[in-house]
Design an enzyme around this catalytic site. Structure first.
Site: not given
Length: 348
Positions: A62, A206, A316
């Site tokens: 993605h 995504e 993240h």
């Protein structure tokens, strides 16, 4: 690492993937037979097969990274935002961001994510603020800001790309690594006569619900879907050995399952045997949460999916960490799998 750095540093939050789309199309142009793009923003490079009725293999990485969208500019010049993707509050507080003003198309302006000052609140010393309480400080006035940006403009973390030894640090390894792997795989397959037909998918959105992969899988209906993504490398001092999931430097991870999909056992067996035969360093992965594009390909394709992953620390965040050798192993294994995909016997 020049291409990976370019992919990572380009801005591309969910629904604003154009910069990544441009790079992927440029790179796939000379190593696929055809490039198609849909109204979702998915890019698909198609490599045809020598066989008359080949199986169809979709490899997916993605394009979008987690980020934010400008939602409000206060009279004092502070910018409030709406998050896109799974943010962790402690990872973003006091981090620098780039805000891209599409009104002018100029270079981004920079800001810092803040909340109630730790110097004026005892609570600030002890706890991380919630994302709802955060704002961005650019040091500029509202008048200056509104010349450049407006509500709806995208915001990305500002994490520079650093190489040191076998390690790389950057924002957006999740999942520009996947884009890089499918590009490098297709380059390696250029000029080869394959028994399968390959659909190299750079998917959109995504991080907000695997939206692009669902649309692409419905369009092309692959027989086998392989998602390429990062996975947790929790090989740090604070985590017990049985919860590490993967380790940096131990090779590409062949995923058995995560919370969203269970990899087909036949695909896993073929991947593992190929890795052993060709001495590709690998490790087995079970992730007790999360999911990848494989769930979209499973639900809207023909159902047989698997995942291969690049172990990554600090996912993240603006400073994700991966190992170059694991990345190379991921490309090596994917190339070998595609060359032997017609030999794959699915198991249930």
């Amino acid at each position: 690492m020049k291409l990976l750095s370019e992919l990572c540093q380009a801005p591309g939050i969910s629904g604003r993937e154009q910069k990544i789309i441009d790079i992927v199309k440029r790179e796939l142009k000379d190593c696929t037979d055809k490039i198609e793009m849909d109204s979702m923003g998915n890019v698909v490079g198609i490599k045809k097969s020598k066989n008359k009725n080949p199986i169809k293999v979709m490899i997916a990485g993605h394009m979008d990274e987690i980020g934010f969208v400008v939602s409000y500019i206060s009279d004092s010049g502070f910018i409030y935002f709406s998050p896109l993707g799974g943010h962790i509050a402690r990872n973003i507080q006091s981090q620098r961001v780039r805000i891209y003003g599409y009104k002018t198309g100029k270079q981004p302006i920079y800001g810092v994510i803040e909340s109630t000052s730790i110097f004026t609140s005892n609570k600030g010393h002890k706890e991380h603020a919630s994302i709802d309480d955060m704002y961005i400080d650019t040091g500029l006035s509202k008048k200056e800001i509104e010349k450049i940006i407006e509500v709806g403009d995208p915001i990305v973390m500002d994490g520079v790309f650093v190489e040191q030894g076998d390690a790389c640090i950057s924002k957006a390894f999740d999942n520009r690594i996947g884009c890089y792997v499918i590009i490098e795989t297709m380059k390696r397959l250029k000029g080869k006569n394959l028994a399968c037909e390959v659909y190299a998918l750079a998917s959109a959105q995504e991080e907000v619900g695997v939206r692009g992969a669902k649309t692409a899988a419905k369009t092309y209906s692959p027989d086998i879907g392989i998602a390429i993504d990062v996975t947790g490398a929790f090989d740090t001092p604070d985590v017990p050995a049985h919860k590490t999931v993967t380790k940096l430097g131990d090779g590409v991870a062949i995923k058995i399952h995560d919370k969203s999909t269970i990899s087909n056992r036949g695909i896993i067996k073929l991947m593992r045997s190929l890795a052993q035969k060709h001495k590709i360093k690998h490790q087995m992965e079970i992730l007790p949460f999360g999911g990848t594009d494989s769930v979209g390909m499973q639900m809207f394709g023909s159902g047989a999916v698997a995942n291969i992953s690049v172990p990554t620390r600090n996912i993240h965040s603006s400073n994700e960490i991966m190992n170059k050798n694991d990345l190379k192993a991921c490309v090596d294994l994917l190339v070998k799998f595609i060359e032997n995909a017609d030999k794959c016997k699915l198991e249930f």
